[in-house]
Design a protein around this motif. Sequence first.
Motif, PDB file in Angstrom:
ATOM      1  N   PRO A  79       0.217  -2.384  -0.906  1.00 44.41           N
ATOM      2  CA  PRO A  79       1.050  -1.538  -0.032  1.00 44.41           C
ATOM      3  C   PRO A  79       1.674  -0.353  -0.777  1.00 44.41           C
ATOM      4  CG  PRO A  79       1.464  -3.847   0.416  1.00 44.41           C
ATOM      5  CD  PRO A  79       0.544  -3.812  -0.770  1.00 44.41           C
ATOM      6  N   LYS A  80       1.939  -0.513  -2.064  1.00 42.42           N
ATOM      7  CA  LYS A  80       2.559   0.580  -2.845  1.00 42.42           C
ATOM      8  C   LYS A  80       1.649   1.802  -2.937  1.00 42.42           C
ATOM      9  CE  LYS A  80       0.635  -0.874  -7.300  1.00 42.42           C
ATOM     10  NZ  LYS A  80      -0.588  -1.416  -6.633  1.00 42.42           N
TER      11      LYS A  80
ATOM     12  N   VAL B 232      -0.253   3.087  -0.465  1.00 43.03           N
ATOM     13  CA  VAL B 232      -0.423   3.840   0.783  1.00 43.03           C
ATOM     14  C   VAL B 232       0.235   5.210   0.585  1.00 43.03           C
ATOM     15  CG1 VAL B 232       0.079   3.903   3.251  1.00 43.03           C
ATOM     16  CG2 VAL B 232      -0.430   1.715   2.138  1.00 43.03           C
TER      17      VAL B 232
ATOM     18  N   MET C 195      -3.703  -3.317   1.669  1.00 40.91           N
ATOM     19  CA  MET C 195      -2.519  -2.459   1.860  1.00 40.91           C
ATOM     20  C   MET C 195      -1.605  -2.973   2.975  1.00 40.91           C
ATOM     21  SD  MET C 195      -4.139   1.341   1.286  1.00 40.91           S
ATOM     22  CE  MET C 195      -5.537   1.113   2.385  1.00 40.91           C
ATOM     23  N   ALA C 196      -1.961  -4.144   3.545  1.00 42.14           N
ATOM     24  CA  ALA C 196      -1.185  -4.758   4.632  1.00 42.14           C
ATOM     25  C   ALA C 196      -1.091  -3.837   5.853  1.00 42.14           C
ATOM     26  CB  ALA C 196       0.205  -5.175   4.143  1.00 42.14           C
ATOM     27  N   LEU C 197      -2.197  -3.152   6.171  1.00 38.66           N
ATOM     28  CA  LEU C 197      -2.201  -2.221   7.317  1.00 38.66           C
ATOM     29  C   LEU C 197      -3.079  -2.698   8.470  1.00 38.66           C
ATOM     30  CD1 LEU C 197      -2.466   1.269   5.509  1.00 38.66           C
ATOM     31  CD2 LEU C 197      -0.413   0.114   6.379  1.00 38.66           C
TER      32      LEU C 197
ATOM     33  N   LEU D 227       2.581   5.066   6.492  1.00 40.85           N
ATOM     34  CA  LEU D 227       3.139   3.880   7.149  1.00 40.85           C
ATOM     35  C   LEU D 227       4.082   4.308   8.272  1.00 40.85           C
ATOM     36  CD1 LEU D 227       3.432   0.793   7.263  1.00 40.85           C
ATOM     37  CD2 LEU D 227       5.292   0.992   5.593  1.00 40.85           C
TER      38      LEU D 227
END
Length: 222
Positions: free
Chosen positions: A90-91, A93, A127-129, A98
């Motif tokens: 995630p860092k 992205v 990326m938890a998207l 987001l």
Amino acid sequence: MFKGVLFDLDGVITDTAEYHYQAWKLLAKELGITIDRDFNESLKGVSREDSLKLILNHGDQTNKYTLEECARLAEKKNHYYLSTIQSIGPKDVFPGILALLQELKAHQVKIGLASASKNGPFLLEKMALTSFFDTVADPAKVPFGKPAPDIFIAAAKGLNIQPEECIGIEDSKAGIQAIIKSRALPIGVGTTKELGANIPLVTKTDQLTYDYLHNTWNSHHD
Ligand code: UVW
Ligand code: MG
């Protein structure tokens, strides 16, 4: 008003465009071919197989390898690439992306992925998207890659809307051409030198706010 946004991934959502470049550069070097960042602009958004062809052409090695050998070379590049993207999270992205995805959800705008990369779903997970995307078009299932419009048309179809009702966001020339041909409205991430002067451009992803998309759409549909 626009009903959907179709995102490219590499170079729009995160900096994998750089990792693709490094992996191709390493493979090209092994083949005795030198590529630079200028040449790399022509690989952006282009499928793995077509990128290899462009590199072999560039090195005057157009027919040097059989189809099978080309498949192995493409796999080798993917191996180099995969070894560098394992630690993406995630860092990584890009700034503003987001927030944009959250704003689009809040406005009930549908979200699709239109990437040439077969690694797209893996990267969205990292990326938890994934949960933001209503559809991920499969580049293996469309007849032609960018600059053909197929992947954007497939993504719009996956959202059950027309491409004309969508904004497409891209960082590559091939991708912008694909969006224009699909009849979606293009927004480029990059410079006029890279992408031309005739489409709306942002130089940084944090300029991609819902308000910016909204105003850009309105100024093209009055
Ligand atoms: C591209 O070729 C753009 O991506 P990948 O090699 O990840 O399928
Ligand atoms: Mg891209």
